[in-house]
Design a protein around this motif. Sequence first.
Motif, PDB file in Angstrom:
ATOM      1  N   ALA A 116       0.819  -1.215   0.000  1.00 20.36           N
ATOM      2  CA  ALA A 116       0.000   0.000   0.000  1.00 20.36           C
ATOM      3  C   ALA A 116       0.851   1.262   0.000  1.00 20.36           C
ATOM      4  CB  ALA A 116      -0.935  -0.005   1.208  1.00 20.36           C
ATOM      5  N   MET A 117       2.067   1.170   0.477  1.00 20.51           N
ATOM      6  CA  MET A 117       2.942   2.349   0.537  1.00 20.51           C
ATOM      7  C   MET A 117       3.203   2.944  -0.843  1.00 20.51           C
ATOM      8  SD  MET A 117       6.602   0.462   1.375  1.00 20.51           S
ATOM      9  CE  MET A 117       7.600   1.906   1.110  1.00 20.51           C
ATOM     10  N   TYR A 118       3.012   2.160  -1.904  1.00 20.18           N
ATOM     11  CA  TYR A 118       3.252   2.660  -3.256  1.00 20.18           C
ATOM     12  C   TYR A 118       1.997   3.233  -3.914  1.00 20.18           C
ATOM     13  CZ  TYR A 118       7.816   0.455  -2.964  1.00 20.18           C
ATOM     14  OH  TYR A 118       9.092   0.117  -2.581  1.00 20.18           O
ATOM     15  N   ALA A 119       0.876   3.238  -3.206  1.00 19.98           N
ATOM     16  CA  ALA A 119      -0.339   3.827  -3.773  1.00 19.98           C
ATOM     17  C   ALA A 119      -0.122   5.317  -4.014  1.00 19.98           C
ATOM     18  CB  ALA A 119      -1.516   3.610  -2.827  1.00 19.98           C
ATOM     19  N   PRO A 120      -0.563   5.848  -5.152  1.00 24.83           N
ATOM     20  CA  PRO A 120      -0.359   7.275  -5.439  1.00 24.83           C
ATOM     21  C   PRO A 120      -0.982   8.199  -4.409  1.00 24.83           C
ATOM     22  CG  PRO A 120      -1.003   6.078  -7.419  1.00 24.83           C
ATOM     23  CD  PRO A 120      -1.184   5.143  -6.273  1.00 24.83           C
ATOM     24  N   HIS A 121      -2.108   7.787  -3.843  1.00 25.08           N
ATOM     25  CA  HIS A 121      -2.818   8.621  -2.876  1.00 25.08           C
ATOM     26  C   HIS A 121      -2.932   7.863  -1.559  1.00 25.08           C
ATOM     27  CE1 HIS A 121      -4.324   9.720  -6.962  1.00 25.08           C
ATOM     28  NE2 HIS A 121      -3.910  10.904  -6.537  1.00 25.08           N
ATOM     29  N   ALA A 122      -2.090   8.215  -0.620  1.00 25.06           N
ATOM     30  CA  ALA A 122      -2.019   7.488   0.644  1.00 25.06           C
ATOM     31  C   ALA A 122      -3.336   7.518   1.399  1.00 25.06           C
ATOM     32  CB  ALA A 122      -0.901   8.060   1.514  1.00 25.06           C
ATOM     33  N   ARG A 123      -3.974   8.666   1.438  1.00 23.47           N
ATOM     34  CA  ARG A 123      -5.236   8.784   2.174  1.00 23.47           C
ATOM     35  C   ARG A 123      -6.292   7.859   1.590  1.00 23.47           C
ATOM     36  NH1 ARG A 123      -7.193   9.014   6.571  1.00 23.47           N
ATOM     37  NH2 ARG A 123      -5.863  10.777   7.087  1.00 23.47           N
ATOM     38  N   SER A 124      -6.397   7.803   0.266  1.00 26.92           N
ATOM     39  CA  SER A 124      -7.398   6.942  -0.353  1.00 26.92           C
ATOM     40  C   SER A 124      -7.113   5.472  -0.067  1.00 26.92           C
ATOM     41  CB  SER A 124      -7.433   7.178  -1.869  1.00 26.92           C
ATOM     42  OG  SER A 124      -7.838   8.493  -2.166  1.00 26.92           O
ATOM     43  N   ALA A 125      -5.842   5.097  -0.104  1.00 27.82           N
ATOM     44  CA  ALA A 125      -5.486   3.702   0.171  1.00 27.82           C
ATOM     45  C   ALA A 125      -5.793   3.340   1.620  1.00 27.82           C
ATOM     46  CB  ALA A 125      -4.006   3.471  -0.138  1.00 27.82           C
ATOM     47  N   ALA A 126      -5.441   4.230   2.544  1.00 31.25           N
ATOM     48  CA  ALA A 126      -5.703   3.956   3.958  1.00 31.25           C
ATOM     49  C   ALA A 126      -7.202   3.870   4.221  1.00 31.25           C
ATOM     50  CB  ALA A 126      -5.075   5.039   4.821  1.00 31.25           C
ATOM     51  N   ASP A 127      -7.971   4.772   3.628  1.00 29.43           N
ATOM     52  CA  ASP A 127      -9.429   4.738   3.815  1.00 29.43           C
ATOM     53  C   ASP A 127     -10.011   3.432   3.297  1.00 29.43           C
ATOM     54  OD1 ASP A 127      -9.383   7.221   4.966  1.00 29.43           O
ATOM     55  OD2 ASP A 127     -10.115   8.300   3.198  1.00 29.43           O
ATOM     56  N   ALA A 128      -9.503   2.954   2.166  1.00 29.44           N
ATOM     57  CA  ALA A 128      -9.996   1.697   1.617  1.00 29.44           C
ATOM     58  C   ALA A 128      -9.652   0.532   2.537  1.00 29.44           C
ATOM     59  CB  ALA A 128      -9.403   1.470   0.226  1.00 29.44           C
TER      60      ALA A 128
END
Length: 273
Positions: A116-128
């Motif tokens: 998940a650390m490589y997701a472009p948008h950290a907030r969106s990944a964490a929320d998911a």
Amino acid sequence: MTDARTPTPAPAGPSTWAAGDYPAMAHRLAPVAEQVVRLAGVTAGAGVLDVGTGTGNAALAAARRGALVTGADPTPELLALASERAAAEGLPVVWQEVDAERITGRYDRVLSVFGAMYAPHARSAADAMIRCCAPGGRVVSAAWTPGGFMAATNHVFGRFLPPPPPGGQPPTRWGDPEFLRTLFPGEPTCTVERIAFAFGSPAEAAGFWIRAAGHVQVERARLVATGRWDALHEELATVFAEWNRQPRDGAGDGDGTGVRVEAEYLVAVVHPH
């Protein structure tokens, strides 16, 4: 050493991840996946989602414990390798071609080992990840720290590769407890761990690192044409030499040859509900 402000290459897309020999790197990272699964308390019958599964290290480790596992990743080539590994062990893992920001479902444990650390948008990944975590469940992630060895190698890559997009942030933010507190509710339980990488020489280590890195391999033709390919190897070999922890002659059990570096990572356990 570098910090969270160190420029890093743009997040890699699916074809980029498949361009290098990532499976060789994933093989060396398997112990971290085993550790994350243990810390997550994965048990038989539990629903587990492995976000950014890559070649399936954490997904397979959880499945070996009898969990009901789904592995999610946007790279079809890596998912194909993960599926082959699962079939070879007779493990019934479900594989989904999806990025960290678009995962769905509800699971007792949501895991991510350098994914998940490589997701472009950290907030969106964490929320998911929070949405996918069932009440009473846990989110457990492992990510490289901002001041560790991996950040140092990224700093070298950043001098040779195209700049990240405007607003792009280094994936090592996920290895910073303060940053994680902005992403996840409650108080994540964080521990700093290390994994060692050993090679015959700094040059051998640099060669392996570059072969494994898809975002470097896609730039190889340009770097060769501009005369920078050899310079990249030399600078990266220097980093390995500087971070070498191999005992010298007469010290410890080492024979004074080779190179051994320790890469620092943060394991965070979150109870989001």
